[in-house]
Scaffold this active site. Structure first.
Site, mmCIF file in Angstrom:
data_model
loop_
_atom_site.group_PDB
_atom_site.id
_atom_site.type_symbol
_atom_site.label_atom_id
_atom_site.label_comp_id
_atom_site.label_asym_id
_atom_site.label_seq_id
_atom_site.Cartn_x
_atom_site.Cartn_y
_atom_site.Cartn_z
ATOM 1 N N ASP A 32 0.809 -0.695 -0.061
ATOM 2 C CA ASP A 32 0.066 0.229 -0.083
ATOM 3 C C ASP A 32 1.275 1.351 0.103
ATOM 4 O O ASP A 32 1.597 1.391 0.672
ATOM 5 C CB ASP A 32 -1.070 -0.022 1.164
ATOM 6 N N ASN A 68 -10.295 -2.464 -6.900
ATOM 7 C CA ASN A 68 -9.661 -1.387 -7.326
ATOM 8 C C ASN A 68 -10.310 -1.003 -8.534
ATOM 9 O O ASN A 68 -9.686 -0.457 -8.738
ATOM 10 C CB ASN A 68 -8.679 -2.242 -7.468
HETATM 11 C C1 FPP Z 1 -1.531 0.221 -3.174
HETATM 12 O O1 FPP Z 1 -1.121 1.859 -3.673
HETATM 13 C C2 FPP Z 1 -1.338 0.100 -4.487
HETATM 14 C C3 FPP Z 1 -2.043 -1.083 -5.557
HETATM 15 C C4 FPP Z 1 -3.405 -0.251 -5.480
HETATM 16 C C5 FPP Z 1 -1.404 -1.724 -6.470
HETATM 17 C C6 FPP Z 1 0.043 -2.192 -6.114
HETATM 18 C C7 FPP Z 1 -0.048 -2.546 -6.978
HETATM 19 C C8 FPP Z 1 1.789 -2.286 -7.844
HETATM 20 C C9 FPP Z 1 2.696 -2.669 -6.426
HETATM 21 C C10 FPP Z 1 2.552 -2.434 -8.269
HETATM 22 C C11 FPP Z 1 1.468 -2.838 -9.630
HETATM 23 C C12 FPP Z 1 1.535 -4.597 -9.333
HETATM 24 C C13 FPP Z 1 1.835 -5.444 -10.767
HETATM 25 C C14 FPP Z 1 2.176 -6.918 -10.150
HETATM 26 C C15 FPP Z 1 0.444 -5.265 -11.434
HETATM 27 P P1 FPP Z 1 -2.387 2.590 -3.390
HETATM 28 O O2 FPP Z 1 -2.412 3.466 -4.907
HETATM 29 O O3 FPP Z 1 -3.245 2.412 -2.556
HETATM 30 O O4 FPP Z 1 -1.585 4.027 -2.736
HETATM 31 P P2 FPP Z 1 -2.541 4.855 -2.202
HETATM 32 O O5 FPP Z 1 -3.119 4.378 -1.112
HETATM 33 O O6 FPP Z 1 -1.626 5.698 -0.816
HETATM 34 O O7 FPP Z 1 -3.465 5.723 -2.822
#
Ligand code: FPP
Length: 266
Positions: free
Chosen positions: A39, A87
């Protein structure tokens, strides 16, 4: 043993220190299965005045570091939450970007993962993805099916409640077709119908970026898991952080509802 594993990789970063840290883990107390909620990509980008997509790109680099660490320490299983069933609510451009990133990740990293003896799998409703992405996932699974190293599972379009409902639907059909009686249904039987049927229960959940919740990730499999939280945003998560979490885990007293060794001896 662990020092040897680290030592043979390379010496030009802080592996020396990390391996020293790892030496403090009792090998018998290593987690078998580590699950990570990656996250904070968006917050990382915002803090730097960058677009959220830059955070996700940096998140891929962190994922590569962490998988490498898992390989180096001979971890049995690593599962990461890449895309949840919730998501899809994000703006289309962000969803499309994540899909592109996922596809590129598989394209660029598969050879190396295969060489590193990584066994890849995917959990979740993967049939919702584009035919091309589905074929990439199938190819990755097939190519690494006989690998005996870390079981690396990527949760995509995954939701723990959805996974349990799907398992129950399968069981209900078996009952309907008289192949199973309701009394035979047990936790063990249900587990065999989960996406994670081939994995051990989760021992350690790591969540980055400060929030302390499970967010529908592996809700069945984490029944007795230990949790480790950090304020660090996922793109900044390092090998040292992962080792710190494992060292911390190795010092915990897991009782699984029973008494601790200390109390048993009293
Ligand atoms: C959370 O950060 C991350 C995600 C929803 C996606 C996780 C994805 C990756 C680590 C990279 C992609 C990996 C693959 C294998 C596709 P957030 O966007 O929720 O961050 P925030 O809570 O700070 O907004």
């Amino acid at each position: 043993m662990l020092k040897k594993l680290f030592g043979k990789k390379k010496a030009n970063n802080d592996y020396e220190n990390n391996s020293d840290l790892l030496e403090t883990i009792d090998r018998d107390k290593m987690p078998r299965h580590v699950a990570i909620i990656m996250d904070g990509n968006g917050r990382w980008a915002k803090e730097k005045g960058m677009l959220r997509s830059a955070g996700h790109t940096a998140g891929i680099k962190a994922l590569k570091r962490v998988l490498k660490t898992a390989v180096n320490i001979n971890l049995e299983a690593l599962t990461v939450y890449a895309f949840s069933t919730e998501n899809w609510k994000r703006p289309t451009a962000e969803v499309d970007f994540l899909m592109k990133l996922f596809s590129e990740y598989l394209e660029k990293e598969l050879d190396e993962m295969d060489q590193e003896n990584v066994h890849i799998n995917f959990i979740g409703r993967t049939d919702a993805f584009s035919p091309y992405l589905q074929s990439q996932m199938e190819d990755a699974k097939k190519r690494t099916a006989n690998n005996t190293g870390v079981k690396f599972t990527v949760a995509v379009n995954y939701g723990g409640q959805d996974e349990i409902v799907r398992a129950i639907q399968t069981l209900a059909n078996e009952v309907k077709e008289n192949r199973l009686s309701p009394e035979e249904i047990s936790p063990q039987i249900l587990e065999k119908h989960l996406d994670t049927a081939d994995l051990p229960a989760v021992d350690l959940v790591i969540r980055t970026s400060g929030d302390m919740r499970l967010s529908n990730f592996l809700i069945w499999q984490t029944a007795y898991a230990e949790f480790w939280f950090t304020e660090t945003n996922w793109p900044d998560f390092t090998e040292a952080d992962m080792i710190e979490a494992i060292v911390d885990y190795s010092k915990r007293d897991r009782r699984f509802g029973g008494l601790s060794k200390r109390n048993e001896e009293k």
